[in-house]
Each structure stands twice: as structure tokens, then as C-alpha cells.
Design a protein around this motif. Sequence first.
Motif, PDB file in Angstrom:
ATOM      1  N   LEU A 173       0.841  -1.190   0.000  1.00  0.00           N
ATOM      2  CA  LEU A 173       0.000   0.000   0.000  1.00  0.00           C
ATOM      3  C   LEU A 173       0.879   1.244   0.000  1.00  0.00           C
ATOM      4  N   ASP A 174       0.697   2.077  -1.017  1.00  0.00           N
ATOM      5  CA  ASP A 174       1.380   3.362  -1.061  1.00  0.00           C
ATOM      6  C   ASP A 174       0.719   4.334  -0.087  1.00  0.00           C
ATOM      7  N   ASP A 175       1.270   5.534   0.038  1.00  0.00           N
ATOM      8  CA  ASP A 175       0.762   6.530   0.980  1.00  0.00           C
ATOM      9  C   ASP A 175      -0.715   6.819   0.729  1.00  0.00           C
ATOM     10  N   GLY A 176      -1.507   6.774   1.792  1.00  0.00           N
ATOM     11  CA  GLY A 176      -2.918   7.125   1.701  1.00  0.00           C
ATOM     12  C   GLY A 176      -3.810   6.084   1.061  1.00  0.00           C
ATOM     13  N   ALA A 177      -3.261   4.946   0.667  1.00  0.00           N
ATOM     14  CA  ALA A 177      -4.071   3.895   0.042  1.00  0.00           C
ATOM     15  C   ALA A 177      -4.924   3.187   1.095  1.00  0.00           C
ATOM     16  N   LYS A 178      -6.094   2.715   0.664  1.00  0.00           N
ATOM     17  CA  LYS A 178      -6.992   1.968   1.546  1.00  0.00           C
ATOM     18  C   LYS A 178      -7.404   0.686   0.836  1.00  0.00           C
ATOM     19  N   LEU A 179      -7.111  -0.451   1.455  1.00  0.00           N
ATOM     20  CA  LEU A 179      -7.375  -1.747   0.843  1.00  0.00           C
ATOM     21  C   LEU A 179      -8.088  -2.657   1.831  1.00  0.00           C
ATOM     22  N   THR A 180      -9.192  -3.272   1.368  1.00  0.00           N
ATOM     23  CA  THR A 180      -9.900  -4.297   2.142  1.00  0.00           C
ATOM     24  C   THR A 180      -9.739  -5.629   1.426  1.00  0.00           C
ATOM     25  N   VAL A 181      -9.320  -6.657   2.156  1.00  0.00           N
ATOM     26  CA  VAL A 181      -9.108  -7.986   1.590  1.00  0.00           C
ATOM     27  C   VAL A 181      -9.901  -9.000   2.412  1.00  0.00           C
ATOM     28  N   VAL A 182     -10.603  -9.894   1.724  1.00  0.00           N
ATOM     29  CA  VAL A 182     -11.254 -11.027   2.381  1.00  0.00           C
ATOM     30  C   VAL A 182     -10.647 -12.302   1.803  1.00  0.00           C
ATOM     31  N   LEU A 207      -5.259  -0.796   5.939  1.00  0.00           N
ATOM     32  CA  LEU A 207      -5.494  -2.175   5.511  1.00  0.00           C
ATOM     33  C   LEU A 207      -6.545  -2.812   6.407  1.00  0.00           C
ATOM     34  N   ARG A 208      -7.547  -3.427   5.766  1.00  0.00           N
ATOM     35  CA  ARG A 208      -8.540  -4.240   6.462  1.00  0.00           C
ATOM     36  C   ARG A 208      -8.413  -5.659   5.911  1.00  0.00           C
ATOM     37  N   HIS A 209      -7.758  -6.531   6.677  1.00  0.00           N
ATOM     38  CA  HIS A 209      -7.485  -7.903   6.245  1.00  0.00           C
ATOM     39  C   HIS A 209      -8.411  -8.844   6.995  1.00  0.00           C
ATOM     40  N   ASN A 210      -9.246  -9.584   6.257  1.00  0.00           N
ATOM     41  CA  ASN A 210     -10.250 -10.469   6.836  1.00  0.00           C
ATOM     42  C   ASN A 210      -9.995 -11.905   6.381  1.00  0.00           C
ATOM     43  N   VAL A 211     -10.095 -12.843   7.308  1.00  0.00           N
ATOM     44  CA  VAL A 211      -9.967 -14.261   6.996  1.00  0.00           C
ATOM     45  C   VAL A 211     -11.254 -14.968   7.386  1.00  0.00           C
ATOM     46  N   ALA A 212     -11.772 -15.809   6.488  1.00  0.00           N
ATOM     47  CA  ALA A 212     -12.937 -16.649   6.778  1.00  0.00           C
ATOM     48  C   ALA A 212     -12.561 -18.077   6.408  1.00  0.00           C
ATOM     49  N   CYS A 213     -12.420 -18.937   7.414  1.00  0.00           N
ATOM     50  CA  CYS A 213     -11.906 -20.292   7.194  1.00  0.00           C
ATOM     51  C   CYS A 213     -12.964 -21.309   7.598  1.00  0.00           C
ATOM     52  N   PHE A 214     -13.488 -22.019   6.604  1.00  0.00           N
ATOM     53  CA  PHE A 214     -14.525 -23.021   6.842  1.00  0.00           C
ATOM     54  C   PHE A 214     -14.171 -24.381   6.251  1.00  0.00           C
ATOM     55  N   GLY A 215     -13.458 -24.410   5.124  1.00  0.00           N
ATOM     56  CA  GLY A 215     -13.188 -25.661   4.435  1.00  0.00           C
ATOM     57  C   GLY A 215     -11.722 -26.038   4.484  1.00  0.00           C
ATOM     58  N   ILE A 372     -18.006 -10.382  11.129  1.00  0.00           N
ATOM     59  CA  ILE A 372     -18.532 -10.346   9.766  1.00  0.00           C
ATOM     60  C   ILE A 372     -19.177  -8.999   9.461  1.00  0.00           C
ATOM     61  N   GLY A 373     -19.807  -8.384  10.461  1.00  0.00           N
ATOM     62  CA  GLY A 373     -20.475  -7.115  10.240  1.00  0.00           C
ATOM     63  C   GLY A 373     -19.550  -5.991   9.837  1.00  0.00           C
ATOM     64  N   ARG A 374     -18.252  -6.144  10.008  1.00  0.00           N
ATOM     65  CA  ARG A 374     -17.303  -5.088   9.632  1.00  0.00           C
ATOM     66  C   ARG A 374     -16.896  -5.152   8.164  1.00  0.00           C
ATOM     67  N   ILE A 375     -17.274  -6.206   7.460  1.00  0.00           N
ATOM     68  CA  ILE A 375     -16.940  -6.303   6.039  1.00  0.00           C
ATOM     69  C   ILE A 375     -17.862  -5.375   5.261  1.00  0.00           C
ATOM     70  N   PRO A 376     -17.321  -4.482   4.431  1.00  0.00           N
ATOM     71  CA  PRO A 376     -18.147  -3.422   3.843  1.00  0.00           C
ATOM     72  C   PRO A 376     -18.995  -3.826   2.641  1.00  0.00           C
ATOM     73  N   VAL A 377     -18.828  -5.028   2.101  1.00  0.00           N
ATOM     74  CA  VAL A 377     -19.600  -5.441   0.928  1.00  0.00           C
ATOM     75  C   VAL A 377     -20.688  -6.424   1.363  1.00  0.00           C
ATOM     76  N   ASN A 379     -22.869  -8.498  -0.152  1.00  0.00           N
ATOM     77  CA  ASN A 379     -23.006  -9.874  -0.639  1.00  0.00           C
ATOM     78  C   ASN A 379     -21.920 -10.782  -0.061  1.00  0.00           C
ATOM     79  N   VAL A 380     -20.747 -10.229   0.270  1.00  0.00           N
ATOM     80  CA  VAL A 380     -19.714 -11.027   0.929  1.00  0.00           C
ATOM     81  C   VAL A 380     -20.146 -11.353   2.358  1.00  0.00           C
ATOM     82  N   ARG A 381     -20.709 -10.365   3.054  1.00  0.00           N
ATOM     83  CA  ARG A 381     -21.233 -10.627   4.399  1.00  0.00           C
ATOM     84  C   ARG A 381     -22.295 -11.715   4.360  1.00  0.00           C
ATOM     85  N   ASN A 382     -23.188 -11.630   3.397  1.00  0.00           N
ATOM     86  CA  ASN A 382     -24.267 -12.620   3.300  1.00  0.00           C
ATOM     87  C   ASN A 382     -23.727 -14.020   3.023  1.00  0.00           C
TER      88      ASN A 382
END
Length: 397
Positions: A173-182, A207-215, A372-377, A379-382
Motif C-alpha cells: 500500500l502506497d501513501d494514503g491507500a486503503k485496501l480491504t481484503v477477504v 489495511l482491512r485484512h479479513n480471513v474466513a476459514c470453513f473448508g 462479519i459485520g465489519r466487512i463493507p460489501v 453480498n460477501v457478508r451474506n
Amino acid sequence: MQQTQTTDTSAPVKNATYHNNKGDIFTSFNVDDFDVPQGRDEVWRFTPLRRLKGLHDGSFVNPVDADVTVDGADQDGVSVETVGKDDPRVGNVSAPVDRVGAQAWTSMNTVTLVTFGKDARPAGPVTVTINGKGDDATSFGAVVIRGEQHCEGFVTIRYTGSGTHADNHEYWLDDGAKLTVVVHENWADDAVHLSNQRASLGRDAVLRHNVACFGGDVVRLIPQVKFRDQGGDAEMLGVYFADDGQYFEQRLLVDHSEPNCRSNVLYKGALQADKDSGKPEARTAWVGDVLIRANAQGTDTYETNRNLVLTEGARADAVPNLEIETGEIVGAGHAATVGRFDDEQLFYLMSRGIAEADARKLIVRGFFSEVIGRIPVENVRNQLEDQIAEELRSTAL
């Protein structure tokens, strides 16, 4: 009086064993620079090495490149490329921290590179899907996400199918960049996946880094964050739900080496098992390291791991670590719990006429919703809410 300067000639040791502090570990792109992990090595002590299908010792079969597809690449400000590992935009964050990460780097031929251009604000997410290659192959790959100055991007990295896979992620991430990853581990239950995931944040980057591990049969993830300048903000969130025979490990590091940066870590997991299934016990291991170096004044950080053990025959290990080299900080703390249901919550719901089994499932869904409620998209939350509901349908609580 004349002062004599001394030079620290100590070197980080091999096998990702900690040396001077939690952030000083051996790294290399070359698999031959690492010893084969052993069960007594500190950073491998939880991992079932015999179930890794040779990823750790080179005995894997039929190495191939990962099967990768990308959706959402046609948006303004987004570019997706397949490049070689010698591309100058690849390998800038850090070398792999363990032998499997180095094996993935050594064995792969191509890298999936996603770039969000300067000031880009695409309307929708970019979805990178890695498909397993089946039982008769071992796949290797890398995903590099670059956010240029003041962009805002959202990326979902999904894993599906069967197979054995190892890879590296880089987030620059360069200066001022905002990235969300799931990172969505949606493997079939026989898959094995090990991944190094490293991020480097510029000035005022978020950076908002999210992990969802089910399988998956065995999933071991190593997310790490480092700051290159002041004002960085990293949030590392995760949910995981382990069933019979599944082993999930998360091993995190937030390395505060710059002043006035913030981090927050929150992972929540649930485990369930059937003692008559004949499978290994459901097991998870979470190790969270936060390092505040001597020049990282003004740091504000907290890390939390919560685990719900839903049935007998399941085990969760939670190891939070906080290492502080300066007292001039805003705040720092950590917490971890492993336990059963909150009896007061259960009593409250049952007193309102909700059946006990339904009340228990509501508590589990509410337990995960904070993350999960913190994820901004939406359909991904659903998708993640639906997956938790599916897990609970087969749970005898």
C-alpha cells in the motif's frame, strides 16, 4: 568522553525461530535455505506435519501452477496481470518466513498481480478465485495486490475444490491507500493449504485484512503486517469454524516499527466434533504476535481471540503475545478465551420462549456477527452468514 559504537552481528536463525524479538525471523525466497520442519520447532509445534502431503519436506507429488481466475478486472483504475516472479513489482514486501512459503516461491512460474491505480475507487470488488487441482497434483502460486496513492480497493481471494496448495500473498500500500481484503477458505474438506500473507503499509495507509476459514483438512495461514511510515492503520479480522478432522491454524504478526500507527486484531472461532466419526479431533491454533519496537512511539494496538468449543472432542489453542520496547504509546493489550456458551445469554433467550437448540445457534451466529459485520460489501457478508448457518445445521448443540 569518547563513545565506542558496537555493531550487532547476530543473525536471525533458520526455521523461522525467533531470535532478538518476534519480528526478527529468518526469511528467504529459496527453499534450500530452510531446514525441514520438525514437530519440536516452536513455530510448527501445533501443526500436524504428517497431514501436509509433503509440502514441508519436498515429498509432494506433481507440482503445477495454480488455477486462477479473476472477476472485476474491467473496472476503471484496476489492472490485472499475470507476470513472472522476476517482475520488479513482486517480492517487495518480504521473503517467505517458512519453508513452505519458500517452496511455493521456488516452485511457481507465474504471479497474479492486481493493481489499484492512483486515486482509483472502483465500484465493486475484484474477486480472485484459486481452484484446487485435485488429489493427484500439488499447486503453487502467488497473489500480489498493490494499492497506489489514495486509492480505495476491495479484493476477495477465494479458495475452492480439492487439492494441495501453497502460496504467498503480498499487499503493498502506497501513501494514503486503503485496501480491504477477504481471504475465503472454502475448500473441500480434503484440501491442504498453507499460505504466507504479508503486508507493507505506507504513510497513512489503511489495511482491512479479513480471513474466513470453513473448508479444508489442514489450513495454516501466516498473516503479517509491517509499517513503512507513520499513520498506518491495520485491522486484522478472522472467523473460523472447524468440524471433525479439520485443523485450522492462524499465526499472525503485527510489527510496529514506525511511530503513531494503529492496529486491531480480532479473531473468533468455533469448533464442533463427533466422537464416533473416527476422524481426528477438530482442532484450531491461533498465535497472535504484536511487536512494538523502540522507535514506535504513539502506537495504539489491541488483539483478541475468542473460541467457542461447541461439543466434546474439539480443542482450541490460543496464544496471544505482546512485546513492547517503548513505554511511550497510546495503549496496548491482548486477550484470549476458550470456552463454552454464555449461560446467561442462553437463559435469556430461553426465557423468551426460544427452544434451547435454536437459542444456542442464535448465540453462535451472534458470536460471529461482530467480525462479519465489519466487512463493507453486503453480498460477501451474506455469503459468510449463510456458510455459518450451513455449519450450524449439522451441529447437535
